[in-house]
Design a protein around this motif. Structure first.
Motif, PDB file in Angstrom:
ATOM      1  N   MET A 172      -8.089  -3.526  -7.809  1.00 49.67           N
ATOM      2  CA  MET A 172      -9.466  -1.995  -7.725  1.00 49.67           C
ATOM      3  C   MET A 172      -9.270  -1.192  -9.092  1.00 49.67           C
ATOM      4  O   MET A 172     -10.711  -1.216  -9.258  1.00 49.67           O
ATOM      5  CB  MET A 172      -8.148  -0.824  -6.937  1.00 49.67           C
ATOM      6  CG  MET A 172      -9.323   0.916  -6.756  1.00 49.67           C
ATOM      7  SD  MET A 172     -10.437   0.216  -6.141  1.00 49.67           S
ATOM      8  CE  MET A 172     -10.159  -0.124  -4.407  1.00 49.67           C
TER       9      MET A 172
ATOM     10  N   ILE B 244     -15.365   5.534  -5.564  1.00 47.94           N
ATOM     11  CA  ILE B 244     -15.246   4.987  -4.303  1.00 47.94           C
ATOM     12  C   ILE B 244     -17.197   5.459  -3.806  1.00 47.94           C
ATOM     13  O   ILE B 244     -17.543   4.106  -3.060  1.00 47.94           O
ATOM     14  CB  ILE B 244     -14.559   6.422  -3.372  1.00 47.94           C
ATOM     15  CG1 ILE B 244     -13.462   5.896  -3.423  1.00 47.94           C
ATOM     16  CG2 ILE B 244     -15.103   5.563  -1.963  1.00 47.94           C
ATOM     17  CD1 ILE B 244     -12.764   7.686  -2.704  1.00 47.94           C
TER      18      ILE B 244
ATOM     19  N   VAL C 163       0.803  -1.323  -0.165  1.00 52.22           N
ATOM     20  CA  VAL C 163       0.073  -0.326   0.048  1.00 52.22           C
ATOM     21  C   VAL C 163       0.696   1.463   0.295  1.00 52.22           C
ATOM     22  O   VAL C 163       1.925   1.513   0.772  1.00 52.22           O
ATOM     23  CB  VAL C 163      -0.518   0.277   1.069  1.00 52.22           C
ATOM     24  CG1 VAL C 163      -1.899   1.441   1.138  1.00 52.22           C
ATOM     25  CG2 VAL C 163      -1.419  -1.303   0.782  1.00 52.22           C
TER      26      VAL C 163
ATOM     27  N   ILE D  47      -1.684  -1.070  -4.678  1.00 45.78           N
ATOM     28  CA  ILE D  47      -2.875   0.479  -4.215  1.00 45.78           C
ATOM     29  C   ILE D  47      -2.280   1.153  -3.664  1.00 45.78           C
ATOM     30  O   ILE D  47      -1.479   1.021  -2.813  1.00 45.78           O
ATOM     31  CB  ILE D  47      -4.519  -0.018  -3.533  1.00 45.78           C
ATOM     32  CG1 ILE D  47      -5.940   0.747  -3.741  1.00 45.78           C
ATOM     33  CG2 ILE D  47      -4.091  -0.015  -1.676  1.00 45.78           C
ATOM     34  CD1 ILE D  47      -6.010   1.027  -4.463  1.00 45.78           C
TER      35      ILE D  47
ATOM     36  N   MET E  70     -11.819   0.818   1.499  1.00 49.17           N
ATOM     37  CA  MET E  70     -11.959   0.413  -0.671  1.00 49.17           C
ATOM     38  C   MET E  70     -10.787  -0.871  -0.088  1.00 49.17           C
ATOM     39  O   MET E  70     -10.466  -1.553  -0.845  1.00 49.17           O
ATOM     40  CB  MET E  70     -11.310   2.214  -0.648  1.00 49.17           C
ATOM     41  CG  MET E  70     -11.719   2.678  -0.920  1.00 49.17           C
ATOM     42  SD  MET E  70     -13.137   2.106  -2.523  1.00 49.17           S
ATOM     43  CE  MET E  70     -14.248   1.827  -1.591  1.00 49.17           C
TER      44      MET E  70
ATOM     45  N   SER F   4      -4.156  14.767  -2.390  1.00 49.88           N
ATOM     46  CA  SER F   4      -5.147  14.752  -2.694  1.00 49.88           C
ATOM     47  C   SER F   4      -5.267  15.669  -3.950  1.00 49.88           C
ATOM     48  O   SER F   4      -6.149  15.066  -4.689  1.00 49.88           O
ATOM     49  CB  SER F   4      -6.507  14.142  -2.362  1.00 49.88           C
ATOM     50  OG  SER F   4      -6.554  15.126  -1.909  1.00 49.88           O
TER      51      SER F   4
ATOM     52  N   PHE G 252      -3.567   5.450  -1.858  1.00 51.98           N
ATOM     53  CA  PHE G 252      -4.574   6.761  -1.208  1.00 51.98           C
ATOM     54  C   PHE G 252      -3.559   7.877  -0.950  1.00 51.98           C
ATOM     55  O   PHE G 252      -2.470   7.843  -0.667  1.00 51.98           O
ATOM     56  CB  PHE G 252      -4.755   5.842   0.023  1.00 51.98           C
ATOM     57  CG  PHE G 252      -5.646   4.299  -0.306  1.00 51.98           C
ATOM     58  CD1 PHE G 252      -6.594   4.628  -0.645  1.00 51.98           C
ATOM     59  CD2 PHE G 252      -4.886   3.602   0.775  1.00 51.98           C
ATOM     60  CE1 PHE G 252      -7.328   3.196  -0.797  1.00 51.98           C
ATOM     61  CE2 PHE G 252      -5.406   2.086   0.451  1.00 51.98           C
ATOM     62  CZ  PHE G 252      -6.894   1.589  -0.473  1.00 51.98           C
TER      63      PHE G 252
ATOM     64  N   THR H 165     -12.119   5.946   4.815  1.00 57.97           N
ATOM     65  CA  THR H 165     -12.227   5.992   3.044  1.00 57.97           C
ATOM     66  C   THR H 165     -11.635   4.719   2.832  1.00 57.97           C
ATOM     67  O   THR H 165     -11.781   3.693   2.216  1.00 57.97           O
ATOM     68  CB  THR H 165     -12.374   7.199   2.619  1.00 57.97           C
ATOM     69  OG1 THR H 165     -13.115   7.626   2.827  1.00 57.97           O
ATOM     70  CG2 THR H 165     -12.661   7.264   1.108  1.00 57.97           C
ATOM     71  N   SER H 166      -9.830   4.918   3.082  1.00 57.70           N
ATOM     72  CA  SER H 166      -8.914   3.743   2.521  1.00 57.70           C
ATOM     73  C   SER H 166      -9.281   2.460   3.321  1.00 57.70           C
ATOM     74  O   SER H 166      -8.810   1.402   2.526  1.00 57.70           O
ATOM     75  CB  SER H 166      -7.783   4.291   2.842  1.00 57.70           C
ATOM     76  OG  SER H 166      -7.185   4.909   3.849  1.00 57.70           O
TER      77      SER H 166
ATOM     78  N   CYS I 243      -7.857   7.587  -4.714  1.00 59.27           N
ATOM     79  CA  CYS I 243      -7.177   6.397  -4.432  1.00 59.27           C
ATOM     80  C   CYS I 243      -6.238   5.777  -5.995  1.00 59.27           C
ATOM     81  O   CYS I 243      -7.149   7.091  -6.625  1.00 59.27           O
ATOM     82  CB  CYS I 243      -8.144   5.295  -4.357  1.00 59.27           C
ATOM     83  SG  CYS I 243      -9.260   5.146  -3.005  1.00 59.27           S
TER      84      CYS I 243
ATOM     85  N   CYS J  91     -10.157  11.291   0.623  1.00 59.77           N
ATOM     86  CA  CYS J  91      -9.159  10.748   0.585  1.00 59.77           C
ATOM     87  C   CYS J  91      -9.226  10.212  -1.131  1.00 59.77           C
ATOM     88  O   CYS J  91     -10.850  10.202  -1.620  1.00 59.77           O
ATOM     89  CB  CYS J  91      -9.351   9.339   0.816  1.00 59.77           C
ATOM     90  SG  CYS J  91      -8.532   7.654   0.483  1.00 59.77           S
TER      91      CYS J  91
ATOM     92  N   ASP K  40      -5.443   3.348  -8.173  1.00 63.69           N
ATOM     93  CA  ASP K  40      -5.259   1.929  -8.468  1.00 63.69           C
ATOM     94  C   ASP K  40      -3.918   1.160  -9.013  1.00 63.69           C
ATOM     95  O   ASP K  40      -2.534   1.768  -9.541  1.00 63.69           O
ATOM     96  CB  ASP K  40      -6.568   0.945  -9.286  1.00 63.69           C
ATOM     97  CG  ASP K  40      -5.854   1.392 -11.040  1.00 63.69           C
ATOM     98  OD1 ASP K  40      -5.010   1.419 -11.677  1.00 63.69           O
ATOM     99  OD2 ASP K  40      -6.606   1.428 -12.434  1.00 63.69           O
TER     100      ASP K  40
END
Length: 461
Positions: free
Chosen positions: A372, A274, A189, A248, A361, A231, A250, A357-358, A261, A259, A263
């Motif tokens: 993702m 999301i 991650v 993944i 996911m 972000s 974030f 949120t992460s 993401c 957040c 992929d």
């Protein structure tokens, strides 16, 4: 919106439009007001107010100014130090505080800052209290059936004190870890902490859940928050995920209430993705109460088409997570948010929470055993063209009959293949014209038509 407080707090350039004196007065009012409410309920204990801040250099100045105002009014100030906005909301709610204060300008550059006020339920402060704060700042306060040219100072044993409350931040981290349904062991991650409030929290949470965690932009120096990071500048994380071969990534903003993401192929997963991915996941498990996902008017047309195909209902609110949460609370909805990555999971939090949120996911990826990119694949994002038109009078321009007719003509021409949205900016003398359609050229053609109409009517600057 009030004179000072907008949809996301009192925000401005530190030392210019938002000063230490403003912060002191905010503290003076809140300390006095919540003590007065306690006294009226027969409680003589001092009001308890919790404060967090992000990594901006000016956050220290505002923290100390707020503390001076609070303690001078007889309230006790509990300091979480550098932490995220959602952590302040969580601690205000679960630890029985009168209110919470977050010092942050979110995704803005380092020279801006802001004061966000949070009530005892972990939600944004009610408008009527914000207006009282503003009235006190302007010297025209009327509350409890009388005018107050100045507020009384506490004295002797009634002067407030400060409490180091880093334990509250640690408890919030423990709460996030407790939400991890699956082990992250073996998952690579990437985290982009925007040199902001998540820098000392996010990695600890992912490490505790077993992930192989790779972090960028976690060296805050007071001046580099959101600077080509996080972000709002996700291209750095896109490159990082691909180069490191991560599963993944974030990216958070400065106060980690949003957040986005990336992929495993380096593609951006927006807030709309999301909402789609988690909305479908909830519906499959019978958890999507009211069968409704709450969006704002800025969500992509493709999201609604995808929801239609899945039989998922949706609501559209004005732009701002404040409006999303209000709709969710009123109608019992479980998930809502914005394209920008403010996602609210109302079962777990009362505000947008980037780290939460992460984790959610990650849960979908692990539950469905899919990358993702596969989870996001069914959602086709429509091309979008947005043009900001500077105008002499934004309301008059938007409401002009000829402009309205031009907008209606575009809407009819697009039918169910796209949409047009024309709205006033909340902060600038600007009308925003946005079109989504199956191809870029169609978007541009219709945006140009409406913009030219606005200018031909004499509103352009």
């Amino acid at each position: 919106m009030g004179k000072y407080f907008g949809t996301d707090g009192f925000r401005g350039e530190a030392g210019i439009t938002l000063t230490a004196d403003h912060a002191y007065k905010v503290g003076r009012f809140l300390g006095w007001y919540y003590n007065a409410l306690r006294e009226r309920n027969g409680n003589n204990e001092p009001a308890r107010i919790v404060i967090g801040k992000d990594t901006r250099r000016s956050s220290y100045m505002f923290e100390y100014s707020l503390v001076a105002g609070l303690t001078a009014s007889g309230a006790d100030a509990y300091l979480l130090h550098v932490t995220t906005t959602p952590s302040v909301a969580y601690i205000a709610r679960v630890d029985d505080f009168d209110c919470g204060i977050m010092i942050s300008a979110s995704h803005n550059p380092y020279y801006d800052n802001g004061i966000k006020l949070i009530d005892c339920y972990g939600e944004k402060m009610p408008e009527e209290i914000l207006l009282l704060v503003e009235d006190y700042i302007d010297g025209k306060l009327h509350v409890f059936n009388q005018d107050w040219s100045e507020l009384p100072f506490a004295h002797r044993e009634h002067i407030g004190c400060t409490v180091d409350y880093v334990s509250g931040r640690n408890r919030y981290m423990g709460y996030l870890i407790s939400l991890g349904v699956y082990s992250f062991k073996g998952v690579k991650v990437g985290l982009d902490c925007a040199n902001g409030a998540s820098w000392n929290i996010a990695k600890s949470v992912f490490d505790a859940l077993g992930a192989d965690t790779y972090v960028i932009n976690a060296q805050p120096n007071g001046l580099n928050i959101n600077n080509n990071a996080g972000s709002t500048h996700i291209e750095g994380l896109q490159k990082f995920v691909v180069e490191k071969g991560l599963d993944i990534g974030f990216a958070y903003d400065g106060d980690a209430d949003r957040c986005l993401c990336v992929d495993e192929k380096g593609n951006v997963i927006t807030g709309d993705h999301i909402l789609y991915i988690y909305g479908c996941y909830m519906k499959e498990r019978g958890k999507l109460l009211t069968n409704t996902v709450v969006t704002t008017v800025m969500s992509n047309f493709g999201l609604y088409k995808a929801f239609d195909e899945k039989g998922i209902g949706y609501a559209k609110t004005a732009v701002g997570d404040k409006y999303v949460y209000e709709y969710m609370a009123k109608n019992g909805c479980r998930i809502g948010g914005e394209q920008s990555g403010h996602i609210i999971f109302s079962k777990y939090a009362s505000t947008g929470d980037g780290i939460l949120t992460s984790l959610k996911m990650m849960e979908v990826m692990l539950a469905k055993k899919l990358p993702m990119s596969k989870l996001a694949e069914p959602l086709k994002i429509y091309p979008q063209v947005l043009e900001n038109v500077r105008v002499t009078d934004k309301k008059a321009a938007k409401d002009d009959e000829a402009v309205q007719a031009a907008v209606q003509a575009v809407a009819e021409a697009l039918g169910d293949t796209g949409r047009i949205l024309v709205r006033e900016s909340g902060t600038e003398p600007v009308v925003r014209v946005m079109v989504e359609a199956p191809d870029h050229d169609t978007c541009q053609k219709y945006v140009t038509q409406v913009v030219e109409t606005i200018k031909s009517r004499g509103y352009g600057v």
